[in-house]
Design a protein around this motif. Structure first.
Motif, PDB file in Angstrom:
ATOM      1  N   ARG A   1      14.309   5.056   1.973  1.00 38.48           N
ATOM      2  CA  ARG A   1      13.669   5.251   0.357  1.00 38.48           C
ATOM      3  C   ARG A   1      12.715   6.580   0.605  1.00 38.48           C
ATOM      4  O   ARG A   1      11.767   6.774  -0.011  1.00 38.48           O
ATOM      5  CB  ARG A   1      12.868   4.309   0.210  1.00 38.48           C
ATOM      6  CG  ARG A   1      13.562   2.997   0.026  1.00 38.48           C
ATOM      7  CD  ARG A   1      12.930   1.587  -0.052  1.00 38.48           C
ATOM      8  NE  ARG A   1      12.036   1.908  -1.620  1.00 38.48           N
ATOM      9  CZ  ARG A   1      12.395   1.582  -2.896  1.00 38.48           C
ATOM     10  NH1 ARG A   1      13.998   0.841  -2.670  1.00 38.48           N
ATOM     11  NH2 ARG A   1      11.792   1.721  -3.975  1.00 38.48           N
ATOM     12  N   VAL A   2      13.042   7.471   1.767  1.00 38.75           N
ATOM     13  CA  VAL A   2      12.272   8.638   2.036  1.00 38.75           C
ATOM     14  C   VAL A   2      12.399   9.646   0.816  1.00 38.75           C
ATOM     15  O   VAL A   2      13.331   9.906   0.220  1.00 38.75           O
ATOM     16  CB  VAL A   2      12.656   9.305   3.141  1.00 38.75           C
ATOM     17  CG1 VAL A   2      12.098  10.593   3.403  1.00 38.75           C
ATOM     18  CG2 VAL A   2      12.132   8.213   4.579  1.00 38.75           C
ATOM     19  N   ASP A   3      11.064   9.864   0.303  1.00 37.79           N
ATOM     20  CA  ASP A   3      11.126  11.170  -0.479  1.00 37.79           C
ATOM     21  C   ASP A   3      10.604  12.412   0.148  1.00 37.79           C
ATOM     22  O   ASP A   3       9.393  12.389   0.280  1.00 37.79           O
ATOM     23  CB  ASP A   3      10.300  10.616  -1.795  1.00 37.79           C
ATOM     24  CG  ASP A   3      10.246  11.882  -2.962  1.00 37.79           C
ATOM     25  OD1 ASP A   3      10.949  12.944  -2.615  1.00 37.79           O
ATOM     26  OD2 ASP A   3       9.459  11.647  -3.751  1.00 37.79           O
TER      27      ASP A   3
ATOM     28  N   GLY B   1       7.382  13.783  -1.298  1.00 40.79           N
ATOM     29  CA  GLY B   1       6.334  12.792  -1.420  1.00 40.79           C
ATOM     30  C   GLY B   1       5.456  13.038  -0.181  1.00 40.79           C
ATOM     31  O   GLY B   1       5.667  14.000   0.643  1.00 40.79           O
ATOM     32  N   SER B   2       4.440  12.325  -0.270  1.00 44.55           N
ATOM     33  CA  SER B   2       3.439  12.185   0.810  1.00 44.55           C
ATOM     34  C   SER B   2       4.272  11.784   1.942  1.00 44.55           C
ATOM     35  O   SER B   2       4.605  10.784   2.289  1.00 44.55           O
ATOM     36  CB  SER B   2       2.294  11.294   0.386  1.00 44.55           C
ATOM     37  OG  SER B   2       1.337  11.066   1.522  1.00 44.55           O
ATOM     38  N   TYR B   3       3.899  12.339   2.965  1.00 50.52           N
ATOM     39  CA  TYR B   3       4.463  12.275   4.451  1.00 50.52           C
ATOM     40  C   TYR B   3       4.041  10.815   5.186  1.00 50.52           C
ATOM     41  O   TYR B   3       4.629  10.206   5.557  1.00 50.52           O
ATOM     42  CB  TYR B   3       3.945  13.299   5.682  1.00 50.52           C
ATOM     43  CG  TYR B   3       4.302  12.813   6.720  1.00 50.52           C
ATOM     44  CD1 TYR B   3       5.537  12.909   7.637  1.00 50.52           C
ATOM     45  CD2 TYR B   3       3.237  12.340   7.738  1.00 50.52           C
ATOM     46  CE1 TYR B   3       5.877  12.564   8.822  1.00 50.52           C
ATOM     47  CE2 TYR B   3       3.495  11.943   9.153  1.00 50.52           C
ATOM     48  CZ  TYR B   3       4.608  11.722   9.419  1.00 50.52           C
ATOM     49  OH  TYR B   3       4.960  11.632  10.844  1.00 50.52           O
TER      50      TYR B   3
ATOM     51  N   THR C   1       2.962   8.331   3.265  1.00 45.82           N
ATOM     52  CA  THR C   1       3.663   6.936   2.725  1.00 45.82           C
ATOM     53  C   THR C   1       4.865   7.030   2.405  1.00 45.82           C
ATOM     54  O   THR C   1       5.515   5.795   2.365  1.00 45.82           O
ATOM     55  CB  THR C   1       2.759   6.893   1.130  1.00 45.82           C
ATOM     56  OG1 THR C   1       3.202   8.132   0.403  1.00 45.82           O
ATOM     57  CG2 THR C   1       1.232   6.657   1.403  1.00 45.82           C
ATOM     58  N   SER C   2       5.748   8.042   2.703  1.00 46.47           N
ATOM     59  CA  SER C   2       7.088   8.120   2.364  1.00 46.47           C
ATOM     60  C   SER C   2       7.821   8.035   3.742  1.00 46.47           C
ATOM     61  O   SER C   2       8.749   7.391   4.023  1.00 46.47           O
ATOM     62  CB  SER C   2       7.234   9.411   1.740  1.00 46.47           C
ATOM     63  OG  SER C   2       8.933   9.450   1.524  1.00 46.47           O
TER      64      SER C   2
END
Length: 472
Positions: A363-365, A368-370, A372-373
């Motif tokens: 689910r890595v974005d 997005g924030s490192y 939280t992702s």
């Protein structure tokens, strides 16, 4: 390739029981410097793949071979390198391996084309297969008793630290100087290992006097090479003809390798007597699957963060730091726990935790924030790997007869690298993707890695024999 020492590398040193020698501290430093060449080079190159591809206009298949040209000879020749040291002298093989690695590093840094870079990487792999087992055997020969255990622990911790720092330093060099500089980092390590090794490392030999298993080495190299080439072709977005034939040739050569090793018996570089126990078969499956999944992560995650997330090379290298740090800090405690309760339970639970980490990474974005992702999944993978890495060494040594312990450790270490080799060969379509498609392909690869890790845990649960896995 992973930046984490394979679990049974350290155990290979423990099997070389000799009298203590003078200058053991200098020998320890020499072996750490030499082994760090392998760990640093593997992790640094993964961070540099995007830059190499851009400058040399390399296709995804070409980038896979920048990694696999190193892993292939290392996987196939690791056991032969140890046997050569036993026969011709460990100090001699150590110095030749370190020197050849330095020459190959210069070739990689000065490579005028992708072809020359791949040749240099292959020579690095051959050199690592010479220096790695002989540096460990020399380490085991230099220390006795409790001091040997401390030395092996120091070596393992230094290897983990080198693997953790490598991507960070390499990323900074790529951003400031260019990707060629990452190969020049090896030269101070080479010079230090050569000077200390030539001055302080005593010559030692193994107890066996049999000839080298050249038929086995040649068949293993042909088999793994053809299999890797075929899988690389078949995994590309526009699969070329010949991939199926290459896989068939590779599989045939590996079957001939098994036949040749069976005829050679205990004189083989991989004696089939190792697989006489259900436990060793289970540990081999676990190692191949778990380290294959980890090898794919070390190639794909930095590539994803750079290509889709806009990370710099140094940021991508720093992104992997939590993985190596947690494994380095927690492995010692897990090794102590495994000694108390036995390795079967940690080897079942650890890979299942790794599978959970890969599910999170699916689910890595990258935009997005490192924190939280990316980081939560990496931390879970690290905790699971810490639970499995140290117990795996103990389990391998317990799973075979005492006369096969050295060969079992070496074979398991080679299997760990073979897992990374095959995983890298299968990620062609992922590396060829860009944008949202790349993010999706990495998510699918993470799910496959989760399934592989879960299967590794199931192999430990179903195949490890409780009577062989008793606490030490």
């Amino acid at each position: 390739m992973t930046s984490i020492p394979a679990p049974c590398d350290a155990a290979m040193a423990a099997t070389a029981a000799r009298k203590a020698t003078r200058h053991s501290g200098a020998i320890l430093v020499a072996t750490i410097l030499a082994s760090s060449l392998s760990f640093v080079d593997g992790s640094v190159v993964n961070v540099g793949l995007a830059a190499i591809g851009n400058e040399l206009r390399a296709s995804p298949a070409d980038l896979q071979w920048v990694v696999n040209a190193y892993l292939l000879p290392l996987s196939a020749l690791l056991l032969l390198g140890g046997a050569a040291g036993d026969l011709y002298g460990r100090r001699r093989m150590f110095l030749w391996g370190v020197g050849a690695f330095g020459v190959a590093s210069i070739l990689c840094a000065a490579a005028p084309s992708l072809g020359w870079l791949i040749v240099g990487r292959a020579v690095q792999g051959i050199s690592a297969a010479m220096l790695l087992p002989n540096s460990l055997a020399s380490l085991g020969a230099a220390f006795t008793g409790e001091e040997r255990g401390k030395a092996i622990g120091t070596w393992a911790a230094a290897g983990a630290a080198a693997g953790a720092i490598g991507p960070l330093v390499g990323g900074a060099l790529i951003d400031l100087v260019g990707w060629r500089a990452i190969f020049l980092v090896n030269l101070p390590l080479v010079l230090g290992a050569l000077w200390l090794g030539a001055r302080y490392l005593p010559e030692s030999h193994g107890e066996g006097g049999s000839k080298l298993d050249w038929p086995g080495a040649i068949l293993a190299t042909i088999g793994l090479g053809a299999l890797t080439w075929g899988l690389t072709i078949l995994s590309g977005q526009a699969a070329m003809r010949g991939g199926g034939w290459a896989v068939a040739i590779g599989a045939t050569a590996l079957l001939l390798f098994i036949w040749a090793e069976r005829k050679r018996g205990d004189r083989a570089m991989m004696p089939l007597g190792l697989f006489a126990t259900r436990s060793y078969i289970g540990l081999s499956i676990l190692t191949l699957l778990l380290y294959g999944a980890l090898g794919g992560l070390f190639v794909l995650l930095p590539f994803l963060l750079i290509e889709a997330g806009g990370y710099s090379a140094v940021q991508a290298g720093a992104a992997l730091l939590p993985l190596s740090i947690v494994i380095g800090l927690a492995s010692r405690a897990m090794g102590t726990l495994a000694a108390r309760i036995g390795p079967r339970l940690p080897l079942t639970i650890g890979p299942l935790i790794v599978a959970g980490g890969f599910l999170l990474l699916s689910r890595v974005d990258p935009n997005g924030s490192y924190w939280t992702s990316v980081m939560p999944g990496l931390l879970v993978v690290a905790i699971g790997m810490a639970g499995a890495a140290a117990p795996l060494t103990t389990a391998v040594m317990n799973s075979v007869d005492e006369r096969h312990v050295g060969a079992a450790n070496g074979a398991n270490s080679a299997l760990a690298r073979t897992g990374g080799l095959v995983a890298t060969a299968l990620v062609g379509s992922v590396i060829a993707s860009r944008g949202a498609v790349l993010v999706h392909e990495v998510a699918v690869a993470s799910l496959v890695a989760a399934a592989m890790s879960a299967a590794a845990g199931c192999a430990a649960l179903l195949l490890l024999e409780p009577e062989r896995m008793e606490p030490a």
